[in-house]
Write an enzyme that holds these catalytic residues in place. Sequence first.
Site, PDB file in Angstrom:
ATOM      1  CB  CYS A  75      -0.921  -0.006   1.210  1.00  0.00           C
ATOM      2  SG  CYS A  75      -1.898   1.504   1.387  1.00  0.00           S
ATOM      3  N   GLY A  76       0.727   2.081  -1.000  1.00  0.00           N
ATOM      4  CA  GLY A  76       1.590   3.253  -1.136  1.00  0.00           C
ATOM      5  C   GLY A  76       1.402   4.271  -0.033  1.00  0.00           C
ATOM      6  CG  ASN A 168      -1.168  -2.984  -5.406  1.00  0.00           C
ATOM      7  OD1 ASN A 168      -0.504  -2.372  -6.224  1.00  0.00           O
ATOM      8  ND2 ASN A 168      -1.779  -2.364  -4.412  1.00  0.00           N
ATOM      9  CG  HIS A 170      -3.378  -0.403  -9.460  1.00  0.00           C
ATOM     10  ND1 HIS A 170      -4.070   0.329  -8.523  1.00  0.00           N
ATOM     11  CD2 HIS A 170      -2.283  -0.881  -8.826  1.00  0.00           C
ATOM     12  CE1 HIS A 170      -3.422   0.299  -7.378  1.00  0.00           C
ATOM     13  NE2 HIS A 170      -2.327  -0.430  -7.533  1.00  0.00           N
ATOM     14  CD  GLU A 219      -6.989   1.880  -1.641  1.00  0.00           C
ATOM     15  OE1 GLU A 219      -6.185   0.953  -1.386  1.00  0.00           O
ATOM     16  OE2 GLU A 219      -6.976   2.986  -1.064  1.00  0.00           O
ATOM     17  CB  CYS A 228      -5.224   4.373  -3.881  1.00  0.00           C
ATOM     18  SG  CYS A 228      -4.451   2.790  -4.317  1.00  0.00           S
ATOM     19  CB  THR A 230      -0.176   1.086  -5.322  1.00  0.00           C
ATOM     20  OG1 THR A 230      -1.499   0.821  -4.839  1.00  0.00           O
ATOM     21  CG2 THR A 230       0.839   0.680  -4.271  1.00  0.00           C
ATOM     22  N   GLY A 231      -2.192   3.282  -6.606  1.00  0.00           N
ATOM     23  CA  GLY A 231      -3.113   3.653  -7.681  1.00  0.00           C
ATOM     24  C   GLY A 231      -2.673   4.916  -8.407  1.00  0.00           C
TER      25      GLY A 231
END
Length: 284
Positions: A75-76, A168, A170, A219, A228, A230-231
Amino acid sequence: MTIAFSKYHGLGNDFVLVDNRHQADLMLTTEQAIKWCDRNFGIGGDGVIFVLPGQQGTDYTMRILNSDGSEPEMCGNGIRCLAKFIAELEIADGLPTAPPKAYTIHTLAGTITPTLQPDGQVTVDMGEPILTAGEIPTTLAAADERVISKALTVEQQDWVVTCVSMGNPHCITFVKDAAAIDLATIGPKFEHYAAFPQRTNTEFIEVMSRDYLKMRVWERGAGATLACGTGACASLVAGVLTERCDRAATVELPGGPLKIEWSAIDNRVYMTGPAEKVFAGAMA
């Protein structure tokens, strides 16, 4: 047993942080983590993050349990919170933590390196984006192909999507008006779409300019969140792949902005943003 915790947030993406450095097993069960994340009957949060002993030569290990009990790879926003929490623990232990201070963190997405900056921000080396369908994973293309501007029908509506993994999965779609997206309805449909065997995070991106994107996110395992990390990284990569944005841009999330850069030199993605402590306490 009463367990101490600290509550942090990264642009409103909030987490309960637990010092788990004394053992390799998580101090909470899945059921307890779900209870802690409940915003009415618990502490409230998008997930519980545990800092454990390092593995394979890293300083520490990060594990997360989402608010639904599932465990994501990374999780970023969470790892920025983790870096601030580790600094808090090390200060209590009498260790030097003057910024810039970098930590190597073992995650299920590989080794991630957050660096505490003198201005209070945290810069995270998020690693190289994963672009082949088999590794993301998704069945929207052959395993060794990239998923760029692929047609997808969800909830009887046609979408054009680009898929990226930052450790992860996306699924990114570019829209005219991100604010108009009904996340509560469409988000779960994307998350559980059959083409994503491990489910997926979904980003809806409105391009304001080549260096400024607006993003809303559903998420995997947490639902609609204010941010988010990583998003945001995956969305910038998707914007570059579809020639919509530059390799460095501000990504505006409901909780605030992140600075994202996909380096042309080392192919790694760098994320810079805040992490703030909210309060601390103890929970049974």
